[in-house]
Design a protein around this motif. Sequence first.
Motif, PDB file in Angstrom:
ATOM      1  N   GLY A 176      -1.143  -7.962  -6.197  1.00 49.26           N
ATOM      2  CA  GLY A 176       0.069  -7.264  -5.682  1.00 49.26           C
ATOM      3  C   GLY A 176      -0.149  -5.906  -4.930  1.00 49.26           C
ATOM      4  N   ASP A 177      -0.942  -4.951  -5.617  1.00 44.30           N
ATOM      5  CA  ASP A 177      -1.387  -3.632  -5.111  1.00 44.30           C
ATOM      6  C   ASP A 177      -2.244  -3.547  -4.161  1.00 44.30           C
ATOM      7  N   ASP A 178      -3.089  -4.810  -3.894  1.00 41.81           N
ATOM      8  CA  ASP A 178      -3.914  -4.765  -2.685  1.00 41.81           C
ATOM      9  C   ASP A 178      -3.225  -5.076  -1.410  1.00 41.81           C
ATOM     10  N   ILE A 179      -2.377  -5.759  -1.507  1.00 44.00           N
ATOM     11  CA  ILE A 179      -1.374  -6.136  -0.311  1.00 44.00           C
ATOM     12  C   ILE A 179      -1.241  -4.905   0.795  1.00 44.00           C
ATOM     13  N   GLN A 180      -1.151  -3.755   0.105  1.00 39.21           N
ATOM     14  CA  GLN A 180      -1.105  -2.413   0.839  1.00 39.21           C
ATOM     15  C   GLN A 180      -2.193  -1.992   1.761  1.00 39.21           C
ATOM     16  N   TYR A 181      -3.419  -2.847   1.093  1.00 40.97           N
ATOM     17  CA  TYR A 181      -4.821  -2.288   1.863  1.00 40.97           C
ATOM     18  C   TYR A 181      -5.367  -3.452   2.592  1.00 40.97           C
ATOM     19  N   LEU A 182      -4.699  -4.440   2.934  1.00 36.46           N
ATOM     20  CA  LEU A 182      -5.387  -5.569   3.569  1.00 36.46           C
ATOM     21  C   LEU A 182      -6.042  -5.112   4.722  1.00 36.46           C
ATOM     22  N   ARG A 183      -5.575  -4.567   5.737  1.00 39.36           N
ATOM     23  CA  ARG A 183      -6.062  -4.059   6.790  1.00 39.36           C
ATOM     24  C   ARG A 183      -7.040  -3.062   6.690  1.00 39.36           C
ATOM     25  N   SER A 184      -7.014  -2.083   5.966  1.00 36.67           N
ATOM     26  CA  SER A 184      -7.938  -1.399   5.190  1.00 36.67           C
ATOM     27  C   SER A 184      -9.240  -1.925   4.780  1.00 36.67           C
ATOM     28  N   LYS A 185      -9.034  -2.757   3.844  1.00 35.38           N
ATOM     29  CA  LYS A 185     -10.294  -3.522   3.447  1.00 35.38           C
ATOM     30  C   LYS A 185     -10.964  -4.392   4.726  1.00 35.38           C
ATOM     31  N   ASN A 186     -10.113  -5.036   5.375  1.00 35.43           N
ATOM     32  CA  ASN A 186     -10.825  -5.834   6.387  1.00 35.43           C
ATOM     33  C   ASN A 186     -11.328  -4.912   7.336  1.00 35.43           C
ATOM     34  N   MET A 187     -11.211  -3.696   7.785  1.00 36.36           N
ATOM     35  CA  MET A 187     -11.861  -2.683   8.740  1.00 36.36           C
ATOM     36  C   MET A 187     -13.076  -2.277   8.020  1.00 36.36           C
TER      37      MET A 187
ATOM     38  N   PHE B 114     -10.372   4.400  -0.698  1.00 39.41           N
ATOM     39  CA  PHE B 114      -9.171   4.496  -0.123  1.00 39.41           C
ATOM     40  C   PHE B 114      -8.064   4.504  -1.098  1.00 39.41           C
ATOM     41  N   LYS B 115      -8.293   3.481  -1.975  1.00 39.08           N
ATOM     42  CA  LYS B 115      -7.257   3.287  -3.136  1.00 39.08           C
ATOM     43  C   LYS B 115      -6.987   4.466  -4.052  1.00 39.08           C
ATOM     44  N   LYS B 116      -7.969   5.157  -4.268  1.00 39.39           N
ATOM     45  CA  LYS B 116      -7.878   6.320  -4.941  1.00 39.39           C
ATOM     46  C   LYS B 116      -7.078   7.506  -4.020  1.00 39.39           C
ATOM     47  N   GLY B 117      -7.215   7.578  -2.827  1.00 39.65           N
ATOM     48  CA  GLY B 117      -6.551   8.602  -1.879  1.00 39.65           C
ATOM     49  C   GLY B 117      -5.229   8.033  -1.517  1.00 39.65           C
ATOM     50  N   TYR B 118      -4.741   6.647  -1.812  1.00 39.46           N
ATOM     51  CA  TYR B 118      -3.358   6.070  -1.368  1.00 39.46           C
ATOM     52  C   TYR B 118      -3.688   6.031  -0.087  1.00 39.46           C
TER      53      TYR B 118
ATOM     54  N   LEU C 172      -5.430   8.642  10.144  1.00 42.35           N
ATOM     55  CA  LEU C 172      -6.662   9.172   9.435  1.00 42.35           C
ATOM     56  C   LEU C 172      -7.207  10.308  10.249  1.00 42.35           C
ATOM     57  N   THR C 173      -7.668  11.256   9.589  1.00 39.40           N
ATOM     58  CA  THR C 173      -8.567  12.315  10.224  1.00 39.40           C
ATOM     59  C   THR C 173      -9.944  12.297   9.384  1.00 39.40           C
ATOM     60  N   ASP C 174     -10.799  13.276   9.672  1.00 38.38           N
ATOM     61  CA  ASP C 174     -11.920  13.264   9.279  1.00 38.38           C
ATOM     62  C   ASP C 174     -11.852  14.426   7.810  1.00 38.38           C
ATOM     63  N   SER C 175     -10.828  15.136   7.815  1.00 37.50           N
ATOM     64  CA  SER C 175     -10.391  15.848   6.639  1.00 37.50           C
ATOM     65  C   SER C 175      -9.907  14.973   5.365  1.00 37.50           C
ATOM     66  N   ALA C 176      -9.163  14.011   5.980  1.00 39.28           N
ATOM     67  CA  ALA C 176      -8.461  13.164   4.914  1.00 39.28           C
ATOM     68  C   ALA C 176      -9.385  12.282   4.343  1.00 39.28           C
TER      69      ALA C 176
END
Length: 244
Positions: free
Chosen positions: A176-187, A200-204, A213-217
């Motif tokens: 369930g938690d990974d659903i929020q990161y589907l496109r991020s993981k695909n990228m 990505f998950k540690k930084g939400y 997204l920025t370089d600083s983030a």
Amino acid sequence: GSLEAMEAVQERLGKLDAGFKQWLRQQSAPVEVAIVTAGGAAQGGAIGGLMGRLTADAAAGAPPMGNQLPQTNPQMMVCNLNFQAFAGGPWAQARNFAVMSGVNSGLTCVMKRLRGGVEDAQTSMVAGFGSGACLSIASGMGGENPVASAVTTGLSFGLIQAAMFKVTQKFYQPPGDDIQYLRSKNMLRVLGLEKYEKNFKKGYLTDETLPLLTDSALRDVKIPPGPRLLILHHIERSGRAHIV
């Protein structure tokens, strides 16, 4: 020991594969599509040739199906085509598999390029339709109406491939938690940067944050400069408004 040697080889191969994918993503769309298509065709041709050799005796003893199945029945046309694709000799099967695999790989690459790296049922359907239609034409089993046969076979392949994608997705549904990161993981997978999923998950940094997204983030979640540049370039190239 031998286990450590095998792990070292696997790690080396993984780095080479990631490096090649990263290099490929930096090429222009026509170059990437051409290389992916050629690779898929070569792999499919090798598999088809091997299968042709293994089934040569069975294919030689099988009755010719082309003139026995009613060409006016779309289902029979597809069945006939499928039989010929898998029952020919080594060269015929190598050709058929090369066409199917090459076109499928190429169209999948095109769709992912156009859609910012997204691979879903729609992508699978388009790739399946193209591979089925081209197989129908290349195999020469279209009968008196090759266009209708190509369309019918393409639709059949497209629907089957989309259904298989749905089934696979259902059985391998992420937590369930990974659903929020589907496109991020695909990228990250597209860029060969899968090891930074945990960052990505540690930084939400969920899918909703991708356009922001920025370089600083990315630096705040401890992603090195090189991967940061690749991620930001990918987002800019895909269009921030369409990345999610």
